[in-house]
Design a protein around this motif. Structure first.
Motif, PDB file in Angstrom:
ATOM      1  N   THR A   1       1.175   4.340  -2.805  1.00 33.87           N
ATOM      2  CA  THR A   1       1.103   5.761  -2.409  1.00 33.87           C
ATOM      3  C   THR A   1       2.306   6.522  -2.943  1.00 33.87           C
ATOM      4  O   THR A   1       2.165   7.619  -3.490  1.00 33.87           O
ATOM      5  CB  THR A   1       1.005   5.888  -0.879  1.00 33.87           C
ATOM      6  N   ARG A   2       3.505   5.957  -2.806  1.00 33.64           N
ATOM      7  CA  ARG A   2       4.714   6.625  -3.317  1.00 33.64           C
ATOM      8  C   ARG A   2       4.652   6.804  -4.831  1.00 33.64           C
ATOM      9  O   ARG A   2       5.008   7.866  -5.355  1.00 33.64           O
ATOM     10  CB  ARG A   2       5.974   5.848  -2.931  1.00 33.64           C
TER      11      ARG A   2
ATOM     12  N   SER B   1       0.835  -1.207   0.000  1.00 29.16           N
ATOM     13  CA  SER B   1       0.000   0.000   0.000  1.00 29.16           C
ATOM     14  C   SER B   1       0.867   1.254   0.000  1.00 29.16           C
ATOM     15  O   SER B   1       0.599   2.213  -0.743  1.00 29.16           O
ATOM     16  CB  SER B   1      -0.922  -0.013   1.221  1.00 29.16           C
TER      17      SER B   1
ATOM     18  N   ARG C   1       2.006   7.085  -6.666  1.00 28.31           N
ATOM     19  CA  ARG C   1       1.019   8.126  -6.937  1.00 28.31           C
ATOM     20  C   ARG C   1       1.600   9.511  -6.628  1.00 28.31           C
ATOM     21  O   ARG C   1       1.473  10.440  -7.421  1.00 28.31           O
ATOM     22  CB  ARG C   1      -0.248   7.863  -6.121  1.00 28.31           C
ATOM     23  N   GLU C   2       2.277   9.641  -5.494  1.00 26.56           N
ATOM     24  CA  GLU C   2       2.875  10.925  -5.105  1.00 26.56           C
ATOM     25  C   GLU C   2       3.961  11.365  -6.076  1.00 26.56           C
ATOM     26  O   GLU C   2       4.174  12.561  -6.284  1.00 26.56           O
ATOM     27  CB  GLU C   2       3.439  10.838  -3.689  1.00 26.56           C
TER      28      GLU C   2
ATOM     29  N   ASP D   1      -5.644   3.779  -6.205  1.00 30.75           N
ATOM     30  CA  ASP D   1      -5.558   3.593  -4.764  1.00 30.75           C
ATOM     31  C   ASP D   1      -5.384   2.100  -4.460  1.00 30.75           C
ATOM     32  O   ASP D   1      -5.698   1.245  -5.292  1.00 30.75           O
ATOM     33  CB  ASP D   1      -6.835   4.110  -4.096  1.00 30.75           C
TER      34      ASP D   1
END
Length: 102
Positions: free
Chosen positions: A35-36, A31, A38-39, A48
């Motif tokens: 997130t990384r 997860s 996406r960032e 997600d």
């Protein structure tokens, strides 16, 4: 510190980074990886990854514009040219191999 979960697998036709769902303890790291990505702008902002209770225990759920896709035990979350996708073990090893294994 290098990740134990996210590894580079060799082609067919190009190398990819992938995470294998070996047990539920790796799901938070997977997860965090999503997130990384996406960032860093490597996957769209609407992508997600959630952890949910499934019929047989915890599953990872990749959500994107095409819907939700479950990451089940022994499956792989693969990041390549086409973004993130989930493959079962047979499909994954039909396309990629681990360079650290013979």
């Amino acid at each position: 510190m290098p990740s134990r979960v996210i590894r580079v697998y060799q082609p067919w036709p190009t190398p990819v980074r992938a995470a294998r769902y070996t047990d539920a303890s790796v799901l938070p790291e997977i997860s965090a990886w999503v997130t990384r990505l996406r960032e860093q702008g490597l996957v769209p902002p609407d992508v997600d990854f959630a952890i949910r209770d499934g019929a047989d225990g915890l599953v990872g759920v990749l959500g994107d514009r095409c819907g939700e896709h479950e990451l089940r035990p022994t499956g792989f979350l693969v990041f390549g040219r086409r973004g993130l996708r989930i493959l079962d073990e047979a499909s994954f090893f039909g396309q990629y191999h681990d360079p650290d294994v013979g």
